[in-house]
Design a protein around this motif. Structure first.
Motif, PDB file in Angstrom:
ATOM      1  N   LEU A 116      18.896   3.162  19.166  1.00 53.25           N
ATOM      2  CA  LEU A 116      19.206   1.798  18.736  1.00 53.25           C
ATOM      3  C   LEU A 116      19.560   0.900  19.917  1.00 53.25           C
ATOM      4  O   LEU A 116      19.258  -0.306  19.907  1.00 53.25           O
ATOM      5  CB  LEU A 116      20.358   1.815  17.733  1.00 53.25           C
ATOM      6  CG  LEU A 116      20.067   2.490  16.385  1.00 53.25           C
ATOM      7  CD1 LEU A 116      21.350   2.628  15.576  1.00 53.25           C
ATOM      8  CD2 LEU A 116      19.033   1.692  15.601  1.00 53.25           C
ATOM      9  N   GLN A 117      20.188   1.477  20.936  1.00 51.24           N
ATOM     10  CA  GLN A 117      20.594   0.684  22.093  1.00 51.24           C
ATOM     11  C   GLN A 117      19.413   0.086  22.849  1.00 51.24           C
ATOM     12  O   GLN A 117      19.578  -0.875  23.591  1.00 51.24           O
ATOM     13  CB  GLN A 117      21.431   1.540  23.050  1.00 51.24           C
ATOM     14  CG  GLN A 117      22.849   1.788  22.563  1.00 51.24           C
ATOM     15  CD  GLN A 117      23.615   2.713  23.488  1.00 51.24           C
ATOM     16  OE1 GLN A 117      23.056   3.646  24.056  1.00 51.24           O
ATOM     17  NE2 GLN A 117      24.901   2.460  23.649  1.00 51.24           N
ATOM     18  N   PRO A 122      22.810  -8.195  18.840  1.00 52.28           N
ATOM     19  CA  PRO A 122      23.830  -8.718  17.923  1.00 52.28           C
ATOM     20  C   PRO A 122      23.254  -9.558  16.788  1.00 52.28           C
ATOM     21  O   PRO A 122      23.747  -9.510  15.663  1.00 52.28           O
ATOM     22  CB  PRO A 122      24.726  -9.556  18.839  1.00 52.28           C
ATOM     23  CG  PRO A 122      24.585  -8.912  20.184  1.00 52.28           C
ATOM     24  CD  PRO A 122      23.156  -8.467  20.245  1.00 52.28           C
ATOM     25  N   GLU A 123      22.191 -10.310  17.078  1.00 59.47           N
ATOM     26  CA  GLU A 123      21.627 -11.160  16.026  1.00 59.47           C
ATOM     27  C   GLU A 123      21.019 -10.360  14.886  1.00 59.47           C
ATOM     28  O   GLU A 123      20.912 -10.845  13.763  1.00 59.47           O
ATOM     29  CB  GLU A 123      20.558 -12.094  16.617  1.00 59.47           C
ATOM     30  CG  GLU A 123      19.481 -11.398  17.407  1.00 59.47           C
ATOM     31  CD  GLU A 123      19.772 -11.385  18.899  1.00 59.47           C
ATOM     32  OE1 GLU A 123      18.804 -11.356  19.687  1.00 59.47           O
ATOM     33  OE2 GLU A 123      20.973 -11.419  19.257  1.00 59.47           O
ATOM     34  N   HIS A 124      20.628  -9.103  15.167  1.00 65.15           N
ATOM     35  CA  HIS A 124      20.099  -8.258  14.102  1.00 65.15           C
ATOM     36  C   HIS A 124      21.174  -7.870  13.088  1.00 65.15           C
ATOM     37  O   HIS A 124      20.868  -7.447  11.972  1.00 65.15           O
ATOM     38  CB  HIS A 124      19.478  -6.992  14.696  1.00 65.15           C
ATOM     39  CG  HIS A 124      18.271  -7.263  15.547  1.00 65.15           C
ATOM     40  ND1 HIS A 124      18.029  -6.605  16.740  1.00 65.15           N
ATOM     41  CD2 HIS A 124      17.248  -8.145  15.389  1.00 65.15           C
ATOM     42  CE1 HIS A 124      16.907  -7.057  17.265  1.00 65.15           C
ATOM     43  NE2 HIS A 124      16.408  -7.989  16.458  1.00 65.15           N
ATOM     44  N   LEU A 125      22.426  -8.016  13.500  1.00 65.63           N
ATOM     45  CA  LEU A 125      23.549  -7.709  12.617  1.00 65.63           C
ATOM     46  C   LEU A 125      24.240  -8.976  12.127  1.00 65.63           C
ATOM     47  O   LEU A 125      25.337  -8.914  11.580  1.00 65.63           O
ATOM     48  CB  LEU A 125      24.564  -6.826  13.356  1.00 65.63           C
ATOM     49  CG  LEU A 125      24.074  -5.424  13.724  1.00 65.63           C
ATOM     50  CD1 LEU A 125      25.028  -4.768  14.720  1.00 65.63           C
ATOM     51  CD2 LEU A 125      23.941  -4.569  12.484  1.00 65.63           C
ATOM     52  N   ASP A 126      23.569 -10.110  12.345  1.00 60.84           N
ATOM     53  CA  ASP A 126      24.098 -11.413  11.928  1.00 60.84           C
ATOM     54  C   ASP A 126      25.453 -11.720  12.552  1.00 60.84           C
ATOM     55  O   ASP A 126      26.320 -12.359  11.935  1.00 60.84           O
ATOM     56  CB  ASP A 126      24.219 -11.484  10.391  1.00 60.84           C
ATOM     57  CG  ASP A 126      22.861 -11.358   9.703  1.00 60.84           C
ATOM     58  OD1 ASP A 126      21.865 -11.836  10.279  1.00 60.84           O
ATOM     59  OD2 ASP A 126      22.806 -10.772   8.606  1.00 60.84           O
ATOM     60  N   LEU A 131      30.466 -14.540  19.301  1.00 60.41           N
ATOM     61  CA  LEU A 131      31.062 -13.203  19.346  1.00 60.41           C
ATOM     62  C   LEU A 131      30.170 -12.190  20.049  1.00 60.41           C
ATOM     63  O   LEU A 131      30.510 -11.005  20.104  1.00 60.41           O
ATOM     64  CB  LEU A 131      31.370 -12.713  17.931  1.00 60.41           C
ATOM     65  CG  LEU A 131      32.374 -13.545  17.119  1.00 60.41           C
ATOM     66  CD1 LEU A 131      32.533 -12.968  15.725  1.00 60.41           C
ATOM     67  CD2 LEU A 131      33.724 -13.597  17.839  1.00 60.41           C
ATOM     68  N   HIS A 132      29.027 -12.633  20.590  1.00 61.74           N
ATOM     69  CA  HIS A 132      28.139 -11.707  21.284  1.00 61.74           C
ATOM     70  C   HIS A 132      28.802 -11.185  22.546  1.00 61.74           C
ATOM     71  O   HIS A 132      29.333 -11.942  23.352  1.00 61.74           O
ATOM     72  CB  HIS A 132      26.823 -12.413  21.658  1.00 61.74           C
ATOM     73  CG  HIS A 132      25.940 -12.650  20.490  1.00 61.74           C
ATOM     74  ND1 HIS A 132      24.629 -13.080  20.607  1.00 61.74           N
ATOM     75  CD2 HIS A 132      26.164 -12.526  19.139  1.00 61.74           C
ATOM     76  CE1 HIS A 132      24.093 -13.213  19.397  1.00 61.74           C
ATOM     77  NE2 HIS A 132      25.011 -12.882  18.490  1.00 61.74           N
ATOM     78  N   ASN A 133      28.784  -9.873  22.693  1.00 55.54           N
ATOM     79  CA  ASN A 133      29.328  -9.231  23.898  1.00 55.54           C
ATOM     80  C   ASN A 133      28.491  -8.001  24.171  1.00 55.54           C
ATOM     81  O   ASN A 133      28.760  -6.918  23.658  1.00 55.54           O
ATOM     82  CB  ASN A 133      30.788  -8.851  23.688  1.00 55.54           C
ATOM     83  CG  ASN A 133      31.402  -8.184  24.913  1.00 55.54           C
ATOM     84  OD1 ASN A 133      30.764  -8.085  25.960  1.00 55.54           O
ATOM     85  ND2 ASN A 133      32.631  -7.720  24.786  1.00 55.54           N
ATOM     86  N   GLU A 134      27.457  -8.178  24.974  1.00 59.86           N
ATOM     87  CA  GLU A 134      26.514  -7.093  25.221  1.00 59.86           C
ATOM     88  C   GLU A 134      27.179  -5.875  25.834  1.00 59.86           C
ATOM     89  O   GLU A 134      26.766  -4.736  25.618  1.00 59.86           O
ATOM     90  CB  GLU A 134      25.381  -7.581  26.134  1.00 59.86           C
ATOM     91  CG  GLU A 134      24.529  -8.695  25.525  1.00 59.86           C
ATOM     92  CD  GLU A 134      23.628  -8.187  24.418  1.00 59.86           C
ATOM     93  OE1 GLU A 134      23.484  -6.963  24.286  1.00 59.86           O
ATOM     94  OE2 GLU A 134      23.070  -9.023  23.679  1.00 59.86           O
ATOM     95  N   ALA A 135      28.232  -6.099  26.628  1.00 59.35           N
ATOM     96  CA  ALA A 135      28.885  -4.976  27.314  1.00 59.35           C
ATOM     97  C   ALA A 135      29.436  -3.961  26.323  1.00 59.35           C
ATOM     98  O   ALA A 135      29.418  -2.754  26.564  1.00 59.35           O
ATOM     99  CB  ALA A 135      30.005  -5.488  28.216  1.00 59.35           C
ATOM    100  N   SER A 185      19.561  -2.427   6.562  1.00 64.42           N
ATOM    101  CA  SER A 185      20.910  -2.737   7.028  1.00 64.42           C
ATOM    102  C   SER A 185      20.918  -3.893   8.013  1.00 64.42           C
ATOM    103  O   SER A 185      21.985  -4.402   8.373  1.00 64.42           O
ATOM    104  CB  SER A 185      21.525  -1.513   7.704  1.00 64.42           C
ATOM    105  OG  SER A 185      21.358  -0.342   6.942  1.00 64.42           O
ATOM    106  N   LEU A 186      19.725  -4.319   8.469  1.00 68.87           N
ATOM    107  CA  LEU A 186      19.614  -5.286   9.548  1.00 68.87           C
ATOM    108  C   LEU A 186      18.812  -6.506   9.143  1.00 68.87           C
ATOM    109  O   LEU A 186      18.081  -6.498   8.153  1.00 68.87           O
ATOM    110  CB  LEU A 186      18.942  -4.637  10.768  1.00 68.87           C
ATOM    111  CG  LEU A 186      19.542  -3.327  11.266  1.00 68.87           C
ATOM    112  CD1 LEU A 186      18.613  -2.691  12.285  1.00 68.87           C
ATOM    113  CD2 LEU A 186      20.918  -3.569  11.872  1.00 68.87           C
ATOM    114  N   SER A 187      18.956  -7.546   9.940  1.00 70.79           N
ATOM    115  CA  SER A 187      18.089  -8.709   9.793  1.00 70.79           C
ATOM    116  C   SER A 187      16.835  -8.460  10.614  1.00 70.79           C
ATOM    117  O   SER A 187      16.603  -9.058  11.665  1.00 70.79           O
ATOM    118  CB  SER A 187      18.819  -9.973  10.279  1.00 70.79           C
ATOM    119  OG  SER A 187      19.905 -10.276   9.436  1.00 70.79           O
TER     120      SER A 187
END
Length: 312
Positions: A116-117, A122-126, A131-135, A185-187
């Motif tokens: 998955l990584q 983040p946008e796939h989880l709406d 609040l996006h924090n790739e780290a 489960s995802l967008s």
């Protein structure tokens, strides 16, 4: 939550009180309980119930014990924290990842998160952009299932409440979400999800092949290098084909292969070093000090069993 320094003080205070000859009855109860685990076949659910019942029994005994006369609830709780750490350290090999399916589930979760990584955003989880924090997406903890199961079964139930329970429940829910995660489960379009997962599997497989030159199907590494008898396996092939090679012997393909191997070795060495340091630290935990009144509570499980046989 208790800091590391505070936890150490709590643990050593518990050990110090166990050195007191007046604690003989408590020490006997602890010893008897630890030894009793060898009498039963491993069963996580039953083991968890036995541990929780023992903690409740010991808390009542500590509250009534002369060494804790007039003790506050906080002082009793500190004693129980020390007791829990001691008991679960002794029983760790029996209670952590003890069921055969635990390792399988750990591996499946680790592999799924790794896939998955490679494409999940983040946008796939709406998740809102603010609040996006790739780290935070880079973590893939090993043995996630086994760690959560260990906490759920063996952490004193009185401590899995309030804020601690909230965070723990969220973590368990996150694990369950990952296990059951699919396109629904995802967008994300279902076809896109399946294609992304398949591409991730192929990428991971290709990476493993590139890092494993001995796998079947690997391109011919070229003429055999000079080797001595110690470097040959039972089939007569060299285990270390580049050990006696000179710089002038290497081809462009050899350099690419060696670079890939080098990266793989560094990664494995780093992971192994971290694991060894963690193992070394975990093995240095102190045991209940021995004294004239408590010397029979040995610090090694072998010693405990041997002493139990002697007493019987």
């Amino acid at each position: 939550m208790e800091t590391s320094a505070a936890a150490s003080v709590t643990f050593y205070d518990f050990l110090d009180r166990m050195r007191n000859p007046a604690s003989l009855d408590l020490v006997r109860s602890i010893k008897s309980f630890i030894v009793s685990f060898s009498f039963y076949a491993a069963n996580p659910e039953n083991d968890g119930k036995r541990v929780q019942e023992f903690f409740l029994t010991m808390e009542a005994a500590i509250r009534e014990h002369p060494l804790w006369t007039g003790a506050t609830d906080e002082e009793v709780d500190c004693a129980m924290e020390g007791l829990e750490k001691y008991v679960m350290t002794k029983l760790f090999s029996r209670t952590f990842a003890s069921a055969p399916e635990d390792a399988k589930i750990d591996r499946e979760i680790l592999e799924k998160i790794a896939l998955l990584q490679t494409f999940l955003k983040p946008e796939h989880l709406d998740i809102p952009a603010v609040l996006h924090n790739e780290a935070s997406w880079l973590a893939n903890p090993p043995q996630l299932h086994s760690n959560l199961k260990f906490i759920q079964l063996y952490r004193r139930q009185a401590k899995l409440v309030s804020e601690a329970a909230y965070y723990f429940t969220n973590l368990v829910s996150a694990k369950t979400f990952v296990v059951d995660l699919s396109a629904k489960s995802l967008s994300m379009d279902e076809t896109q999800f399946e294609e992304s997962m398949q591409a991730a599997r192929l990428t991971n497989k290709a990476t493993q092949i590139d890092a494993s030159p001995t796998l079947q199907g690997q391109t011919d590494p070229g003429p055999p290098r000079r080797t001595n008898n110690k470097e040959r396996d039972i089939s007569g092939r060299s285990n270390y084909p580049y050990m006696d090679a000179e710089a002038g012997d290497l081809t462009v393909e050899d350099v690419e292969r060696l670079l890939s191997l080098y990266k793989d070795v560094v990664t494995k060495y780093t992971n192994l070093s971290t694991a060894v340091r963690h193992l070394s630290t975990s093995k240095t935990e102190p045991s209940i000090p021995q004294s004239e009144g408590t010397s029979f509570l040995l610090t090694r499980s072998e010693g405990i069993n041997a002493n139990a046989d002697h007493e019987s």
